[in-house]
Design a protein around this motif. Structure first.
Motif, PDB file in Angstrom:
ATOM      1  N   ARG A 113       0.810  -1.218   0.000  1.00  0.00           N
ATOM      2  CA  ARG A 113       0.000   0.000   0.000  1.00  0.00           C
ATOM      3  C   ARG A 113       0.851   1.278   0.000  1.00  0.00           C
ATOM      4  N   GLY A 114       2.142   1.116  -0.105  1.00  0.00           N
ATOM      5  CA  GLY A 114       3.008   2.296  -0.228  1.00  0.00           C
ATOM      6  C   GLY A 114       3.176   3.089   1.054  1.00  0.00           C
ATOM      7  N   VAL A 115       3.035   2.427   2.212  1.00  0.00           N
ATOM      8  CA  VAL A 115       3.128   3.142   3.487  1.00  0.00           C
ATOM      9  C   VAL A 115       4.586   3.402   3.870  1.00  0.00           C
ATOM     10  N   LEU A 116       5.481   2.556   3.377  1.00  0.00           N
ATOM     11  CA  LEU A 116       6.862   2.605   3.866  1.00  0.00           C
ATOM     12  C   LEU A 116       7.832   3.125   2.807  1.00  0.00           C
ATOM     13  N   GLY A 320      10.513  -4.987  13.615  1.00  0.00           N
ATOM     14  CA  GLY A 320      11.582  -4.115  13.150  1.00  0.00           C
ATOM     15  C   GLY A 320      11.108  -2.676  13.088  1.00  0.00           C
ATOM     16  N   TYR A 321      11.888  -1.840  12.448  1.00  0.00           N
ATOM     17  CA  TYR A 321      11.536  -0.419  12.330  1.00  0.00           C
ATOM     18  C   TYR A 321      11.666   0.032  10.884  1.00  0.00           C
ATOM     19  N   CYS A 322      10.692   0.826  10.464  1.00  0.00           N
ATOM     20  CA  CYS A 322      10.639   1.304   9.088  1.00  0.00           C
ATOM     21  C   CYS A 322      10.487   2.825   9.120  1.00  0.00           C
ATOM     22  N   ILE A 323      10.577   3.431   7.977  1.00  0.00           N
ATOM     23  CA  ILE A 323      10.368   4.883   7.888  1.00  0.00           C
ATOM     24  C   ILE A 323       9.123   5.130   7.030  1.00  0.00           C
ATOM     25  N   TYR A 324       8.276   6.008   7.517  1.00  0.00           N
ATOM     26  CA  TYR A 324       7.006   6.341   6.860  1.00  0.00           C
ATOM     27  C   TYR A 324       7.285   6.959   5.491  1.00  0.00           C
ATOM     28  N   SER A 325       6.506   6.535   4.506  1.00  0.00           N
ATOM     29  CA  SER A 325       6.746   7.058   3.151  1.00  0.00           C
ATOM     30  C   SER A 325       6.452   8.555   3.070  1.00  0.00           C
ATOM     31  N   GLY A 326       5.613   9.036   3.978  1.00  0.00           N
ATOM     32  CA  GLY A 326       5.281  10.463   3.961  1.00  0.00           C
ATOM     33  C   GLY A 326       6.164  11.293   4.878  1.00  0.00           C
ATOM     34  N   VAL A 327       7.306  10.750   5.250  1.00  0.00           N
ATOM     35  CA  VAL A 327       8.195  11.460   6.173  1.00  0.00           C
ATOM     36  C   VAL A 327       8.685  12.775   5.539  1.00  0.00           C
TER      37      VAL A 327
END
Lengths: 437, 283
Positions: A113-116, A320-327
């Protein structure tokens, strides 16, 4: 004192408070969003230790990064509500920089869904800190979407050694052994195996075990199914589901498991109503802390008869840890710095070490030493395969959960169950799903 | 002018969301990316491809018919009982109304424990009575799960309908009964010739409220007690809708499902009101 003077004084006090408030918030605030409470650092450790270690890690990060004034950590809610919580946070425009991302929804929903954000290039300088197999859990189409920061788990049966000794039973190795042990336990008044079947997300773990044996290479077959090169209704897939039903029919798995939750399963085991339960090795800290009245042990899922494959327990780095695509551009370097800080071996030793891990996704972290830990590392880990629900889309995973409930409840056949899963897959394709996209 | 704020609020919080939901029902939207127009595809899938939706519709209808029937019949029966001059009637009225005041979550958790196969009160009670053959895992047995939830919903709301009927009963003039008794009318005749006809307006409202609630207020209980399981046995349209929207990110499809439910409820309510106006309820 005149009213005017009083007003002036009040205004001055308010102004000072406001200036103080602004000063306190001076600097960048990093927002870590956890869709579930399991996204806290050291989540499996006792609450007070977990909170203490989390604060210690955050303080260390803030000391090294003076531009960042605070880390706001918002992780709450049950595991099966994680996708929903992330979606609603996104729709509400809630600020998220770093996202606690369990491998399951990361593969099943978030990336699709393109969140990350694709962080392949962001972490390139320090990517060798991770165990390659663990990093694979966050790699899709050759691109990395998260860093695994977690103990590495496998799956096992936990059993009451005292009861087994009392009844003269040995750890079951084959399925036939298991039937015999279950019959003896039942006769002695124990529920042989009680599973936390009310937590539907736990049911597919049984399928991972049976599929590994009926398919041979269940991961490859699953990928073939998702590419449309084979079907979920093929004979090995159907047999894998059928074999779960057999556990109930043969008196091993209690049908009442469907209404038992995590606490109920654990308390039945601790109070010696049930003799065995099945789960991931994340159960170990709880058992060690709570099972005091009897000796307990572990044994592997049994080898089934007349199947082409051997044992393959579901396992891997769970979170784990990810970064938001909208960062934002401003937040990105801080988010990357935070991931880098968390994954340093000496820092990971603090927040992973408190969970007494058997193994971890980050190299160089201290692991627990005990006879059971050695047994699990030397016998169970070599027979561990990737959780299939890290490959299935969320919709397929849910269909599996329902089908297994139907099989355990005895209301559908394995053929019907797998046909319903194939229907869900066909519907996804109808909607534009493609495994390789 | 005095109505203007109310109208503005109605437009902002009701009308616009309904229109936007209808617009979304013709789109594919996962909540993260922009909506994509797909025409009537969501509605086609609803009818032709989604087996779970059909199961959910069936369960919703079973749920609705059962609760409407039992809530009203039991509510009337209890109202007739607590309308008598008996000792402690206030206590009984309060006790019977009490479940209405509890939240769905509290009730769901409470009854989940009552139904628990290992520690639950129900199975313990059955065992005590020697009815061991009836003992089962009520919420995980696919033959009893939906019935178990329906029972809880009836238990929660019967007190509310009792109060409605009680108010209706107390508004019936006493002299009608006195005359009927002098004329030698039996208790059954008084019930069927006086009480029920004069309760018709209350019955109309009571049935309408229970009908509406049965279709659109069944989510919480199902969600807390079974989340639609096992194997969709207790799935209702609302739980399926929420799963599709927030778990699978199919917000457009969920909107279509919501509108399908809206149409069903609207048709039933409209038909019922027409029947009421045609004289079936004598008002």
């Amino acid at each position: 004192m005149s009213k005017r003077l009083l007003l002036c004084l009040m205004f001055a006090v308010l102004a000072l408070l406001a200036i103080g408030g602004v000063a306190a918030q001076d600097g960048f605030v990093l927002h870590v969003f956890g869709p579930t409470s399991l996204d806290n650092l050291g989540s499996m450790a006792p609450d007070e230790i977990q909170a203490q270690v989390e604060q210690e890690v955050i303080d260390g990060f803030l000391a090294e990064n003076p531009d960042v004034s605070n880390v706001v950590w918002d992780a709450q809610g049950p595991i099966d509500g994680g996708v929903t919580r992330l979606l609603t946070a996104h729709l509400a425009g809630e600020r998220m920089d770093v996202i606690g991302c369990a491998a399951n929804p990361t593969n099943g929903a978030y990336v699709r869904r393109g969140v990350l954000r694709d962080i392949t290039d962001d972490i390139a300088a320090w990517v060798d800190r991770f165990e390659p197999a663990s990093l694979d859990a966050y790699t899709i189409g050759g691109r990395v979407y998260g860093i695994p920061v977690s103990p590495v788990s496998t799956s096992s049966f936990f059993y009451n050694v005292d009861v087994f000794n009392e009844l003269g039973l040995a750890e079951p190795d084959s399925y036939e052994d298991f039937i015999a042990a279950a019959a003896a336990l039942d006769e002695a008044g124990y529920v042989p195996v009680l599973h936390q079947g009310k937590n539907v997300w736990m049911w597919p773990m049984w399928y991972f075990e049976t599929a590994a044996q009926t398919m041979g290479d269940s991961v490859a077959k699953t990928v073939q199914n998702l590419r449309g090169e084979s079907k979920f209704t093929d004979a090995p897939d159907v047999e894998a589901l059928e074999r779960i039903g057999q556990f109930v029919d043969d008196g091993i798995l209690d049908r009442d498991s469907l209404s038992v939750d995590w606490d109920g399963m654990r308390s039945a085991f601790a109070s010696q109503q049930s003799a065995i339960y099945y789960g991931g090795t994340w159960e170990l800290p709880w058992i060690e802390a709570n099972v005091m009245d009897f000796e307990w042990g572990v044994f592997e899922f049994p080898q089934l008869a007349d199947v082409p494959g051997t044992r393959g327990h579901g396992g891997g780095p769970d979170s784990g840890y990810c970064i938001y695509s909208g960062v934002s551009e401003e937040a990105l370097p801080h988010a990357v710095a935070f991931l880098e800080y968390l994954s340093r071996p000496e820092i990971a030793d603090k927040h992973l070490g408190i969970m007494e891990p058997l193994a971890t996704s980050i190299k160089g972290v201290t692991v627990v030493e005990s006879d059971i830990a050695d047994d699990l590392r030397s016998n169970h880990f070599p027979n561990t395969a990737r959780f299939l629900d890290w490959i299935w889309p969320t919709e397929i995973n849910d269909a599996f959960q329902s089908a297994i409930q139907g099989i355990v409840g005895g209301t559908i056949t394995a053929e019907e169950g797998m046909a319903s899963i194939q229907n869900v897959y066909d519907d996804l394709v109808f909607d534009g799903y493609s495994y390789d996209d | 002018m005095m109505m203007t704020p109310a109208i503005i609020l109605l437009i902002i919080f009701v009308i616009i969301p309904i229109i936007y939901g209808f617009y979304l029902s013709f789109h594919r939207w996962d909540g993260f990316n922009s909506p994509v127009f797909i025409g009537t595809r969501n509605y086609v899938r609803l009818i032709e491809r989604d087996d779970v939706f059909l199961k959910a519709v069936t369960n919703t209808i079973i749920f609705a018919v059962s609760v409407v029937l039992f809530k009203n019949v039991l509510g009337l029966f209890l109202a007739l009982l607590v309308n008598q001059k008996i000792k402690g009637v206030i206590f009984f009225r309060t006790a019977l109304f009490l479940p209405v005041t509890l939240s769905f979550v509290v009730i769901g958790l409470l009854w989940s424990w009552i139904y628990n196969p290992t520690f639950g009160l129900l199975n313990a009670g059955l065992e005590l009575l020697g009815l061991d053959n009836l003992i089962r895992a009520w919420l995980s047995d696919q033959a009893t799960a939906l019935g178990a939830i329906i029972t809880v919903d009836i238990w929660k709301w019967t007190g509310f309908h009792m109060v409605l009927f009680l108010a209706g009963l107390q508004s019936i003039p006493k002299d009608l009964y006195e005359v009927a008794i002098i004329d030698g009318a039996s208790a059954w005749a008084r019930l069927t010739r006086i009480t029920l006809p004069l309760l018709a307006p209350v019955t109309f409202i009571s049935v309408l409220l229970s009908l509406n609630g049965a279709f659109v207020r069944n989510f919480e209980l199902v969600f807390v007690m079974t989340d639609g399981g096992p194997n969709h046995t207790t799935e209702v349209v609302l739980t399926h809708l929420v799963t599709q929207a927030f778990r699978f990110g199919k917000l457009g499809y969920a909107s279509a499902m919501g509108f399908a439910l809206f149409v069903v409820v609207a048709v039933i309510a409209f038909t019922y009101i027409r029947i009421g106006r045609s004289g079936a309820y004598n008002f």
